[in-house]
Design an enzyme around this catalytic site. Structure first.
Site, PDB file in Angstrom:
ATOM      1  N   SER A 142      -6.522 -10.053   7.471  1.00 50.35           N
ATOM      2  CA  SER A 142      -5.537 -10.872   8.017  1.00 50.35           C
ATOM      3  C   SER A 142      -6.266 -11.487   9.241  1.00 50.35           C
ATOM      4  O   SER A 142      -7.253 -10.391   9.774  1.00 50.35           O
ATOM      5  CB  SER A 142      -4.129 -10.738   7.957  1.00 50.35           C
ATOM      6  OG  SER A 142      -3.570 -11.161   9.023  1.00 50.35           O
ATOM      7  N   TYR A 155       2.038  -3.388  10.257  1.00 45.71           N
ATOM      8  CA  TYR A 155       0.849  -4.919   9.244  1.00 45.71           C
ATOM      9  C   TYR A 155      -0.176  -5.092   9.950  1.00 45.71           C
ATOM     10  O   TYR A 155      -1.490  -5.234   9.690  1.00 45.71           O
ATOM     11  CB  TYR A 155       1.421  -6.096   9.156  1.00 45.71           C
ATOM     12  CG  TYR A 155       0.906  -7.312   9.007  1.00 45.71           C
ATOM     13  CD1 TYR A 155       0.673  -7.032   7.288  1.00 45.71           C
ATOM     14  CD2 TYR A 155       0.357  -8.291   9.236  1.00 45.71           C
ATOM     15  CE1 TYR A 155       0.376  -8.348   6.065  1.00 45.71           C
ATOM     16  CE2 TYR A 155      -0.476  -9.519   8.192  1.00 45.71           C
ATOM     17  CZ  TYR A 155       0.181  -9.718   7.108  1.00 45.71           C
ATOM     18  OH  TYR A 155      -0.820 -10.080   6.482  1.00 45.71           O
TER      19      TYR A 155
HETATM   20  N1  LIG Z   1       0.311 -16.788   4.670  1.00 46.38           N
HETATM   21  C1  LIG Z   1      -0.349 -16.060   5.503  1.00 46.38           C
HETATM   22  O1  LIG Z   1      -0.215 -17.102   6.840  1.00 46.38           O
HETATM   23  C2  LIG Z   1      -1.557 -14.492   5.992  1.00 46.38           C
HETATM   24  C3  LIG Z   1      -2.568 -14.348   6.497  1.00 46.38           C
HETATM   25  C4  LIG Z   1      -3.132 -13.894   6.385  1.00 46.38           C
HETATM   26  C5  LIG Z   1      -2.851 -12.900   5.893  1.00 46.38           C
HETATM   27  N2  LIG Z   1      -1.990 -12.956   4.401  1.00 46.38           N
HETATM   28  C6  LIG Z   1      -2.797 -12.545   3.180  1.00 46.38           C
HETATM   29  O2  LIG Z   1      -2.559 -12.361   2.082  1.00 46.38           O
HETATM   30  C7  LIG Z   1      -2.284 -11.960   1.107  1.00 46.38           C
HETATM   31  C8  LIG Z   1      -0.864 -13.311  -0.027  1.00 46.38           C
HETATM   32  O3  LIG Z   1      -0.255 -13.197   0.850  1.00 46.38           O
HETATM   33  P1  LIG Z   1       0.977 -14.744   0.635  1.00 46.38           P
HETATM   34  O4  LIG Z   1       0.030 -15.503   1.906  1.00 46.38           O
HETATM   35  O5  LIG Z   1       0.333 -15.622  -0.002  1.00 46.38           O
HETATM   36  O6  LIG Z   1       2.686 -14.151   0.395  1.00 46.38           O
HETATM   37  P2  LIG Z   1       3.356 -14.775  -0.865  1.00 46.38           P
HETATM   38  O7  LIG Z   1       5.008 -13.950   0.212  1.00 46.38           O
HETATM   39  O8  LIG Z   1       3.594 -15.742  -1.078  1.00 46.38           O
HETATM   40  O9  LIG Z   1       2.597 -14.191  -1.957  1.00 46.38           O
HETATM   41  C9  LIG Z   1       2.400 -12.697  -1.709  1.00 46.38           C
HETATM   42  C10 LIG Z   1       2.289 -12.121  -3.237  1.00 46.38           C
HETATM   43  O10 LIG Z   1       2.436 -10.891  -3.634  1.00 46.38           O
HETATM   44  C11 LIG Z   1       3.176 -10.116  -3.678  1.00 46.38           C
HETATM   45  N3  LIG Z   1       3.648  -8.485  -3.790  1.00 46.38           N
HETATM   46  C12 LIG Z   1       3.904  -7.970  -2.885  1.00 46.38           C
HETATM   47  N4  LIG Z   1       4.880  -6.513  -2.987  1.00 46.38           N
HETATM   48  C13 LIG Z   1       3.761  -6.240  -4.893  1.00 46.38           C
HETATM   49  C14 LIG Z   1       3.092  -5.191  -4.594  1.00 46.38           C
HETATM   50  N5  LIG Z   1       3.759  -4.128  -4.494  1.00 46.38           N
HETATM   51  N6  LIG Z   1       2.549  -4.674  -6.490  1.00 46.38           N
HETATM   52  C15 LIG Z   1       2.159  -6.609  -6.732  1.00 46.38           C
HETATM   53  N7  LIG Z   1       2.281  -7.530  -6.399  1.00 46.38           N
HETATM   54  C16 LIG Z   1       3.035  -7.638  -4.705  1.00 46.38           C
HETATM   55  C17 LIG Z   1       4.551 -10.972  -3.900  1.00 46.38           C
HETATM   56  O11 LIG Z   1       5.207 -10.834  -5.265  1.00 46.38           O
HETATM   57  C18 LIG Z   1       3.825 -12.390  -4.113  1.00 46.38           C
HETATM   58  O12 LIG Z   1       3.769 -12.579  -5.413  1.00 46.38           O
HETATM   59  C19 LIG Z   1      -1.674 -10.678   1.305  1.00 46.38           C
HETATM   60  O13 LIG Z   1      -2.499  -9.772   1.392  1.00 46.38           O
HETATM   61  C20 LIG Z   1      -0.870 -11.338   3.057  1.00 46.38           C
HETATM   62  O14 LIG Z   1      -0.840  -9.764   4.210  1.00 46.38           O
HETATM   63  C21 LIG Z   1      -1.835 -14.509   4.171  1.00 46.38           C
END
Ligand SMILES: NC(=O)c1ccc[n+]([C@@H]2O[C@H](COP(=O)([O-])OP(=O)(O)OC[C@H]3O[C@@H](n4cnc5c(N)ncnc54)[C@H](O)[C@@H]3O)[C@@H](O)[C@H]2O)c1
Length: 276
Positions: A142, A155
């Site tokens: 991130s 985080y």
């Molecule tokens: N959205 C943002 O702004 C952002 C920014 C930086 C990093 N990220 C990272 O991107 C990645 C994806 O996040 P996103 O934004 O698509 O969020 P999201 O919540 O839409 O998707 C995350 C998915 O991970 C699944 N998940 C959670 N815990 C789990 C577990 N223990 N085992 C298996 N699956 C699990 C959830 O059910 C969900 O479907 C994450 O690692 C997040 O930290 C997101």
């Protein structure tokens, strides 16, 4: 997108957001997909989209914190497709709360999913990626793996750890002469459900935090994020930044060193009321 046809790609957290968009973009590019999530409803929706595209797909409920289940899953994916080329360790959760008021269990939970989930996925698939002769580990950190902000210590810790782990792995693969590329991804604000699924320390209003994130901080679509990631994978980039926000913040951090801490805390307190 070029370079993915016939490749077997594993995507964790594929039931939503960036993971779902990655799976769809990979399928459109001719990859075969192993998708997993704990959110079986979202996962089924992703599977449907992949089948409509015509991509071969293996769908499983998998909690990335369950190491033994992850090993069984890796063996089953290899058995099913005969090889594994890429793993996108994407599954993640968010948590808000100052260290002072966060419980140990909250901090541990974030580390379990966001850091250990990535380590588990990397370790169980690495032998198969090496064996494939054309492997790639893609770990989602991130912008919070580049700098820290108040209210995000757990985080931040997990995402900094992902970065450290992944950057070391990339060098190890080169030194060992293994045919495995390694990429760390640092998304800025992406329009996904992450903030709506967030938990928080007692007394914090997650609805308000999620609304602020959705309205003011999330600027890039998951589809765009997926395309930027795949472009970086295709070009074998060590580090992929997603969004103008990520690029600008990275420059500020690099220009100011630890001085960014004087700038970001007060600035972010306007956007994340109650996060500290
Ligand atoms: N959205 C943002 O702004 C952002 C920014 C930086 C990093 N990220 C990272 O991107 C990645 C994806 O996040 P996103 O934004 O698509 O969020 P999201 O919540 O839409 O998707 C995350 C998915 O991970 C699944 N998940 C959670 N815990 C789990 C577990 N223990 N085992 C298996 N699956 C699990 C959830 O059910 C969900 O479907 C994450 O690692 C997040 O930290 C997101």
């Amino acid at each position: 997108m070029e370079g993915f046809a016939g490749k077997v790609a594993v995507v964790t957290g594929a039931g939503s957001g960036i993971g779902q968009a990655l799976a769809i973009e990979l399928a459109r590019s001719g990859a075969q997909l192993a998708i997993s999530d704990v959110n079986t409803e979202g996962l089924a929706a992703t599977e449907e989209r992949l089948k409509a595209i015509g991509a071969p797909v293996k769908t499983d409920r998998l909690d990335v914190t369950e190491r033994e289940a992850f090993q069984v899953y890796a063996d089953a994916v290899k058995e099913h497709f005969g090889k594994v080329n890429q793993i996108y360790n994407n599954a993640g959760i968010a948590f808000a709360g100052d260290v002072e008021v966060s419980q140990f269990k909250d901090i541990e939970r974030v580390m379990d999913v966001d850091f250990w989930g990535v380590v588990n996925g990397t370790k169980v698939f690495l032998p198969y990626l090496i064996e494939s002769g054309d492997g790639h580990v893609i770990n989602i950190s991130s912008v919070f793996g580049l700098f820290s902000v108040p209210g995000q210590a757990a985080y931040n810790a997990a995402k900094f750890a992902v970065r450290g782990f992944t950057e070391a792995l990339r060098q190890e693969m080169v030194l060992a002469g293994h045919p495995v590329k390694v990429t760390t991804v640092h998304p800025g604000g992406i329009k996904t459900g992450i903030a709506r699924n967030m938990t928080a320390a007692e007394g914090l209003d997650t609805t308000e935090l999620a609304q602020t994130f959705d309205k003011k901080l999330a600027s890039t679509s998951p589809q765009k994020a997926a395309r930027v990631i795949l472009d970086g994978v295709h070009k074998n980039k060590a580090r992929v930044l997603i969004g103008t926000d990520a690029k600008v913040l990275d420059l500020i951090v690099r220009a100011t060193g630890s001085g960014y801490q004087r700038l970001f805390g007060p600035a972010l307190s306007r956007f994340m009321p109650g996060a500290h």
